[in-house]
Design an enzyme around this catalytic site. Structure first.
Site, PDB file in Angstrom:
ATOM      1  N   ASP A  10       0.845  -1.198   0.000  1.00 52.21           N
ATOM      2  CA  ASP A  10       0.000   0.000   0.000  1.00 52.21           C
ATOM      3  C   ASP A  10       0.880   1.249   0.000  1.00 52.21           C
ATOM      4  O   ASP A  10       1.880   1.328   0.709  1.00 52.21           O
ATOM      5  CB  ASP A  10      -0.927  -0.006   1.228  1.00 52.21           C
ATOM      6  CG  ASP A  10      -2.090   0.963   1.066  1.00 52.21           C
ATOM      7  OD1 ASP A  10      -3.233   0.484   0.905  1.00 52.21           O
ATOM      8  OD2 ASP A  10      -1.857   2.195   1.090  1.00 52.21           O
ATOM      9  N   ASN A  48     -12.987  -3.578   1.963  1.00 57.40           N
ATOM     10  CA  ASN A  48     -14.037  -2.568   1.957  1.00 57.40           C
ATOM     11  C   ASN A  48     -14.904  -2.746   0.716  1.00 57.40           C
ATOM     12  O   ASN A  48     -14.394  -3.048  -0.369  1.00 57.40           O
ATOM     13  CB  ASN A  48     -13.414  -1.172   1.974  1.00 57.40           C
ATOM     14  CG  ASN A  48     -12.718  -0.871   3.284  1.00 57.40           C
ATOM     15  OD1 ASN A  48     -13.262  -1.167   4.345  1.00 57.40           O
ATOM     16  ND2 ASN A  48     -11.529  -0.297   3.221  1.00 57.40           N
ATOM     17  N   GLU A  57     -12.319   3.295  -1.377  1.00 55.45           N
ATOM     18  CA  GLU A  57     -11.817   4.394  -2.205  1.00 55.45           C
ATOM     19  C   GLU A  57     -11.549   3.962  -3.639  1.00 55.45           C
ATOM     20  O   GLU A  57     -11.839   4.705  -4.582  1.00 55.45           O
ATOM     21  CB  GLU A  57     -10.506   4.942  -1.620  1.00 55.45           C
ATOM     22  CG  GLU A  57     -10.692   5.746  -0.347  1.00 55.45           C
ATOM     23  CD  GLU A  57      -9.358   6.153   0.262  1.00 55.45           C
ATOM     24  OE1 GLU A  57      -8.305   6.006  -0.405  1.00 55.45           O
ATOM     25  OE2 GLU A  57      -9.380   6.593   1.420  1.00 55.45           O
ATOM     26  N   HIS A  98     -10.288  -5.459  -3.768  1.00 51.87           N
ATOM     27  CA  HIS A  98      -8.978  -5.714  -3.159  1.00 51.87           C
ATOM     28  C   HIS A  98      -9.149  -6.119  -1.712  1.00 51.87           C
ATOM     29  O   HIS A  98     -10.100  -5.723  -1.045  1.00 51.87           O
ATOM     30  CB  HIS A  98      -8.068  -4.488  -3.260  1.00 51.87           C
ATOM     31  CG  HIS A  98      -8.669  -3.219  -2.730  1.00 51.87           C
ATOM     32  ND1 HIS A  98      -9.577  -2.478  -3.452  1.00 51.87           N
ATOM     33  CD2 HIS A  98      -8.510  -2.573  -1.554  1.00 51.87           C
ATOM     34  CE1 HIS A  98      -9.940  -1.412  -2.749  1.00 51.87           C
ATOM     35  NE2 HIS A  98      -9.319  -1.444  -1.587  1.00 51.87           N
ATOM     36  N   HIS A 106      -7.008  -5.962   1.860  1.00 52.64           N
ATOM     37  CA  HIS A 106      -5.852  -5.439   2.590  1.00 52.64           C
ATOM     38  C   HIS A 106      -5.352  -6.540   3.526  1.00 52.64           C
ATOM     39  O   HIS A 106      -6.150  -7.124   4.267  1.00 52.64           O
ATOM     40  CB  HIS A 106      -6.244  -4.258   3.480  1.00 52.64           C
ATOM     41  CG  HIS A 106      -6.797  -3.065   2.773  1.00 52.64           C
ATOM     42  ND1 HIS A 106      -6.099  -1.888   2.652  1.00 52.64           N
ATOM     43  CD2 HIS A 106      -7.991  -2.849   2.178  1.00 52.64           C
ATOM     44  CE1 HIS A 106      -6.846  -0.992   2.012  1.00 52.64           C
ATOM     45  NE2 HIS A 106      -8.005  -1.551   1.715  1.00 52.64           N
TER      46      HIS A 106
HETATM   47  P1  AMP Z   1      -9.883   1.204   0.046  1.00 53.34           P
HETATM   48  O1  AMP Z   1     -10.281   2.377   0.897  1.00 53.34           O
HETATM   49  O2  AMP Z   1     -10.200  -0.112   0.684  1.00 53.34           O
HETATM   50  O3  AMP Z   1     -10.422   1.333  -1.352  1.00 53.34           O
HETATM   51  O4  AMP Z   1      -8.305   1.234  -0.005  1.00 53.34           O
HETATM   52  C1  AMP Z   1      -7.575   1.735  -1.089  1.00 53.34           C
HETATM   53  C2  AMP Z   1      -6.114   1.660  -0.712  1.00 53.34           C
HETATM   54  O5  AMP Z   1      -5.354   1.847  -1.883  1.00 53.34           O
HETATM   55  C3  AMP Z   1      -5.670   2.748   0.285  1.00 53.34           C
HETATM   56  O6  AMP Z   1      -5.120   2.125   1.443  1.00 53.34           O
HETATM   57  C4  AMP Z   1      -4.609   3.525  -0.498  1.00 53.34           C
HETATM   58  O7  AMP Z   1      -3.533   3.959   0.298  1.00 53.34           O
HETATM   59  C5  AMP Z   1      -4.164   2.512  -1.548  1.00 53.34           C
HETATM   60  N1  AMP Z   1      -3.628   3.061  -2.779  1.00 53.34           N
HETATM   61  C6  AMP Z   1      -4.157   4.044  -3.553  1.00 53.34           C
HETATM   62  N2  AMP Z   1      -3.370   4.271  -4.621  1.00 53.34           N
HETATM   63  C7  AMP Z   1      -2.341   3.386  -4.538  1.00 53.34           C
HETATM   64  C8  AMP Z   1      -1.194   3.117  -5.343  1.00 53.34           C
HETATM   65  N3  AMP Z   1      -0.956   3.794  -6.479  1.00 53.34           N
HETATM   66  N4  AMP Z   1      -0.344   2.144  -4.947  1.00 53.34           N
HETATM   67  C9  AMP Z   1      -0.570   1.458  -3.801  1.00 53.34           C
HETATM   68  N5  AMP Z   1      -1.631   1.664  -3.006  1.00 53.34           N
HETATM   69  C10 AMP Z   1      -2.501   2.622  -3.357  1.00 53.34           C
END
Ligand code: AMP
Length: 126
Positions: free
Chosen positions: A33, A91, A99, A104, A106
């Site tokens: 991440d 999520n 987001e 995905h 985590h």
């Molecule tokens: P979510 O809120 O579950 O959609 O989590 C999205 C995650 O993607 C967040 O923890 C971000 O920090 C991560 N993220 C966003 N852009 C990137 C990227 N380019 N490379 C790695 N992680 C990312």
């Protein structure tokens, strides 16, 4: 919700933006991440275009689902988290504050992860 092919994880899958890769096979890509929220924080994404857990489990093939979750377990083992433990978060949708609209999981660990849900959002009766 329709899949947005311009989401950031789709761009990572196409090699249009870089990632710090942890693992890859036919079904999944895992990468660190960009804003880690634990000592170990790795994201595992399926190769297919699925918005979230709902979309993935409703529309992916059994092979894709099995291959993806096998990869999640393998990545956790390769991160040496199997013995100490780890937390998985997926999520899905607005209430979760997802987001990035590409499914995905985590993997969070390398430390005590604290309460499962923040006290600020827990209903009072719990
Ligand atoms: P979510 O809120 O579950 O959609 O989590 C999205 C995650 O993607 C967040 O923890 C971000 O920090 C991560 N993220 C966003 N852009 C990137 C990227 N380019 N490379 C790695 N992680 C990312």
């Amino acid at each position: 919700m329709a899949y947005d092919p311009d989401n950031v994880f789709a761009k990572i899958l196409r090699g249009e933006i870089p990632c710090k890769k942890a693992y890859e096979d036919d079904y999944a890509l895992a990468f660190h991440d960009i804003r880690p929220q634990a000592k170990a924080h790795v994201l595992v994404i399926p190769k297919g275009a699925y918005v979230d857990m709902e979309d993935f489990t409703a529309h992916a093939s059994v092979d894709e689902i099995a291959g993806f979750f096998a990869a999640v377990g393998r990545v956790a083992r390769e991160l040496n988290l199997a013995r100490s433990g780890y937390r998985l978060i997926a999520n899905a949708g607005p209430d979760s504050r997802q987001e990035v609209p590409h499914f995905h999981v985590h993997i969070l660990g390398g430390q005590d992860m604290g309460p499962m849900v923040d006290a600020a959002v827990r209903p009072r009766h719990i």
